[in-house]
Scaffold this motif. Structure first.
Motif, PDB file in Angstrom:
ATOM      1  N   TYR A  72     -13.645   2.960   5.980  1.00 15.29           N
ATOM      2  CA  TYR A  72     -14.040   1.578   6.294  1.00 15.29           C
ATOM      3  C   TYR A  72     -14.691   0.910   5.088  1.00 15.29           C
ATOM      4  CZ  TYR A  72     -12.437   2.104  11.033  1.00 15.29           C
ATOM      5  OH  TYR A  72     -11.620   2.285  12.137  1.00 15.29           O
ATOM      6  N   HIS A 112     -15.905  -6.633   4.748  1.00 12.07           N
ATOM      7  CA  HIS A 112     -16.485  -6.069   3.531  1.00 12.07           C
ATOM      8  C   HIS A 112     -15.426  -5.233   2.814  1.00 12.07           C
ATOM      9  CE1 HIS A 112     -17.380  -3.725   7.189  1.00 12.07           C
ATOM     10  NE2 HIS A 112     -16.829  -2.735   6.498  1.00 12.07           N
ATOM     11  N   PHE A 153     -26.520   0.049   8.562  1.00 10.96           N
ATOM     12  CA  PHE A 153     -26.393   1.436   8.106  1.00 10.96           C
ATOM     13  C   PHE A 153     -27.466   1.888   7.117  1.00 10.96           C
ATOM     14  CE2 PHE A 153     -21.463   1.930   8.709  1.00 10.96           C
ATOM     15  CZ  PHE A 153     -21.635   1.837  10.071  1.00 10.96           C
ATOM     16  N   ARG A 206      -5.772  -3.879  14.031  1.00 11.65           N
ATOM     17  CA  ARG A 206      -7.047  -3.822  14.728  1.00 11.65           C
ATOM     18  C   ARG A 206      -8.032  -4.370  13.703  1.00 11.65           C
ATOM     19  NH1 ARG A 206     -12.025  -1.216  13.238  1.00 11.65           N
ATOM     20  NH2 ARG A 206     -13.149  -0.659  15.125  1.00 11.65           N
ATOM     21  N   VAL A 209     -14.882  -5.378  12.916  1.00 14.53           N
ATOM     22  CA  VAL A 209     -16.005  -6.334  13.016  1.00 14.53           C
ATOM     23  C   VAL A 209     -15.611  -7.764  12.617  1.00 14.53           C
ATOM     24  CG1 VAL A 209     -17.949  -4.743  12.990  1.00 14.53           C
ATOM     25  CG2 VAL A 209     -17.007  -5.442  10.811  1.00 14.53           C
ATOM     26  N   GLU A 262     -12.305  -6.395  16.959  1.00 15.16           N
ATOM     27  CA  GLU A 262     -13.528  -5.640  17.214  1.00 15.16           C
ATOM     28  C   GLU A 262     -14.697  -6.612  17.111  1.00 15.16           C
ATOM     29  OE1 GLU A 262     -16.083  -1.712  15.940  1.00 15.16           O
ATOM     30  OE2 GLU A 262     -15.514  -3.187  14.450  1.00 15.16           O
ATOM     31  N   ARG A 418     -21.568   9.790  15.758  1.00 14.88           N
ATOM     32  CA  ARG A 418     -20.141   9.514  15.602  1.00 14.88           C
ATOM     33  C   ARG A 418     -19.402  10.753  15.103  1.00 14.88           C
ATOM     34  NH1 ARG A 418     -19.452   3.844  12.498  1.00 14.88           N
ATOM     35  NH2 ARG A 418     -20.208   5.024  10.711  1.00 14.88           N
ATOM     36  N   ARG A 422     -15.363  13.152  15.404  1.00 16.42           N
ATOM     37  CA  ARG A 422     -14.595  13.184  14.155  1.00 16.42           C
ATOM     38  C   ARG A 422     -14.305  14.602  13.688  1.00 16.42           C
ATOM     39  NH1 ARG A 422     -17.581   8.128  10.995  1.00 16.42           N
ATOM     40  NH2 ARG A 422     -17.012   6.561  12.541  1.00 16.42           N
TER      41      ARG A 422
HETATM   42  C1  GLC Z   1     -16.486  -0.786  12.683  1.00 14.48           C
HETATM   43  C2  GLC Z   1     -15.815   0.578  12.605  1.00 14.48           C
HETATM   44  C3  GLC Z   1     -16.824   1.565  12.138  1.00 14.48           C
HETATM   45  C4  GLC Z   1     -17.304   1.160  10.764  1.00 14.48           C
HETATM   46  C5  GLC Z   1     -17.851  -0.263  10.777  1.00 14.48           C
HETATM   47  C6  GLC Z   1     -18.004  -0.801   9.388  1.00 14.48           C
HETATM   48  O1  GLC Z   1     -17.451  -0.829  13.662  1.00 14.48           O
HETATM   49  O2  GLC Z   1     -15.239   0.914  13.836  1.00 14.48           O
HETATM   50  O3  GLC Z   1     -16.311   2.878  12.105  1.00 14.48           O
HETATM   51  O4  GLC Z   1     -18.285   2.038  10.319  1.00 14.48           O
HETATM   52  O5  GLC Z   1     -16.986  -1.145  11.443  1.00 14.48           O
HETATM   53  O6  GLC Z   1     -16.758  -1.043   8.823  1.00 14.48           O
END
Ligand code: GLC
Length: 561
Positions: A72, A112, A153, A206, A209, A262, A418, A422
């Motif tokens: 991601y 991002h 994060f 998909r 965010v 999402e 998470r 995985r």
């Molecule tokens: C979404 C993804 C996740 C990722 C985040 C940042 O929520 O599903 O896995 O860490 O975006 O890209």
């Protein structure tokens, strides 16, 4: 395979009849023996996917990435990671999937990039045309950060860059700088990326965010505190979001593709802003709320599983979208712990797995299955915090460790992380669960000796074979695709009971979500003796006077015609 493209293309809405399987590529199947899953591994397993009757694969990101957030954090949107086999392997999988009637959906991560993306590298040096591709700000006059937003994060949402001598915004990890979508050049890049993959034959996206992509003018401070997400009400659903999605649609409209949004914190009302109306911006939204049966947002610390809460959410989405938008149904993905360990029971793994499958898959909408869900993989509980690898978990643990004892932090990590979803896919009872010939990049769940595809293939009563039958059934049954949804016994803390009805056919789902025997009395309007029992997960106790003692996690599905 694609339903066509070009200006006169008619959308077929193929996704409404589809079942979609999510692959988190790093842990699906390693074919080249380096311990990391790859696309040739997926290629080997295409017949397995076909045997599950799935219609499409959604790939979590396959792009080159330094893997700060396992893909991601994209370093090149128009290539496939060498670790996964590069573009040649991707094309092989795409063709192989299409030959089997399986479509392919990519993850579009454009809120991002990685800080290692060449755009960011050029941007930090102030080079045109990339200078304003990201969100750069000087500190406030008093030397403090540009605003008070948090990163989801890692600490605050701002990171100082020594080269540019300014802060950049990162809603996620420090290595995930946010793109400046207000820059028309960035939007042009997104459209280029969409066309690149669609022209190659990909069937949809998909969109990661996606509701975060438009930041408010002036990036104002958040007025109130929100743990680890201060600012979310400022940048979620920003002022130009719909305008930008409409702009992207000018490309998407040329293809018979699907788009899935999402959108953290999404409500049904907001969802319909994207997927309702005559010319929707997106086709389906991911209903995060149905992941909140035992947590609030991502906080699992003091929220025991509450069936009434979960049922209320399911019912709400079924009712609110009916006839106005299309539901996306899911109980697992790569961002949440395994569902049997949460809403079901590891002790009654197969029974609760079957029950949960029927609970969500017989609703109206497009079901998603996350790799391993179909064989009932469960949470991995590692004995030490430093064995976990997820960037979000590490951050949560750092914060939690300031106020809680280590033993409690570890327990929280084990139940909420998470990483649990995985772990390498369990294909066989052999070394490394048949995932790889060598030690995999991450721990294999010890239960692979009994929980694996090979064992479940051989057992007619396995969860895997139940999924196969359930999917085949839902495809052949107009009640599931089109029927109305009525929940019965909404206040019951033990049972989830709902009826689907279309023309003269009815399907009644009776599911116990508790680990003990419980007496069930059928609601008025149904005589169970008149129905055909089409799915069950236990040897049955007898039904007397329309009532029976349900076994732990019992499921019964009846058809009335
Ligand atoms: C979404 C993804 C996740 C990722 C985040 C940042 O929520 O599903 O896995 O860490 O975006 O890209």
């Amino acid at each position: 395979m694609s339903g066509g493209k070009g200006k006169d293309m008619e959308k077929t809405f193929w996704y409404k009849d589809a079942v979609i399987y999510q692959i988190w590529p790093r842990s699906f199947k390693d074919a080249d023996g380096d311990g990391v899953g790859d696309l040739m591994g997926v290629y080997e397993k295409l017949d397995y996917l076909k045997s599950l009757h799935v219609d499409a694969i959604w790939f979590s990101p396959l792009y080159p990435s330094p893997n700060a957030d396992f893909g991601y954090d994209v370093a090149d949107y128009m290539d496939i990671s060498a670790e996964y086999g590069g573009m040649a392997a991707f094309k092989k999988v795409l063709d192989g999937a299409h030959e089997r009637g399986i479509r392919v959906i990519m993850d579009l991560v454009v809120n991002h990039t990685s800080d290692e993306h060449p755009w960011f590298q050029a941007s930090r040096r102030g080079e045109e045309p990339y200078k304003d591709y990201y969100i750069w700000r000087k500190p406030k006059k008093d030397g403090t950060l540009p605003n008070n937003w948090d990163s989801m994060f890692e600490g605050k949402a701002w990171q100082y860059d020594e080269v540019r001598k300014a802060y950049y915004l990162h809603i996620f990890a420090i290595k995930q700088p946010d793109l400046n979508m207000d820059n028309p050049r960035v939007r042009a890049e997104v459209k280029k990326i969409l066309r690149f993959w669609l022209d190659m034959g990909v069937d949809g996206f998909r969109e990661d965010v996606i509701t975060y992509i438009s930041k408010p003018k002036g990036l104002p401070d958040a007025p109130f505190y929100m743990p680890m997400a201060r600012g979310i009400f400022q940048y979620n659903n920003g002022p130009h979001l719909h305008e930008y999605l409409n702009e992207f649609r000018t490309v998407l409209d040329d293809y018979d593709c699907v788009t899935i949004g999402e959108a953290p914190l999404i409500t049904t009302k907001r969802a319909l802003d994207f997927i309702g109306g005559k010319h929707p911006e997106l086709d389906m939204m991911i209903p995060f709320q149905c992941m909140e049966g035992d947590c609030f947002l991502q906080d699992y610390s003091h929220h025991p599983f509450c069936l009434v809460k979960l049922k209320t959410i399911w019912q709400h989405w079924q009712k609110a979208l009916r006839g106005k938008g299309w539901n996306l149904l899911y109980i697992e993905n790569h961002d949440h712990p395994r569902v049997i360990s949460r809403y079901g029971s590891e002790r009654y793994r197969t029974e609760s797995g079957k029950m949960l499958a029927a609970c969500y898959m017989l609703q109206q909408g497009t079901p998603f299955i996350y790799q391993g869900q179909e064989i009932g993989m469960t949470n991995l509980r590692l004995p030490r915090l430093d064995m976990y690898v997820d960037v979000m978990l590490k951050n949560n643990c750092r914060i939690a460790s300031k106020i809680l004892p280590q033993s409690l932090v570890l327990k929280l990590a084990q139940n909420s992380c998470r990483d649990s979803a995985r772990t390498p896919m369990q294909w066989t009872g052999g070394p490394w669960a048949g995932f790889s010939e060598t030690r995999p990049w991450f721990y294999v769940n010890e239960n692979y000796h009994s929980v694996n595809v090979e064992a479940e293939e051989a057992d007619p009563d396995s969860l895997l074979n139940f999924y196969r039958e359930l999917i085949a059934f839902r495809k052949s049954e107009p009640v599931i695709l089109r029927g109305s949804y009525t929940e019965l016994l909404p206040q019951s803390p033990n049972f989830y009971v709902y009826c689907r009805e279309y023309e003269s056919r009815k399907i009644l789902v009776i599911a116990s979500l508790v680990a003990k025997e419980t007496y069930f009395t059928c609601p008025e309007g149904f005589n169970l003796a008149d129905g055909e029992l089409i799915f069950k997960n236990h040897d049955l106790n007898v039904c007397v006077n329309n009532a029976f003692t349900a076994r732990p996690y019992e499921l019964r599905v009846y058809l009335f015609e």
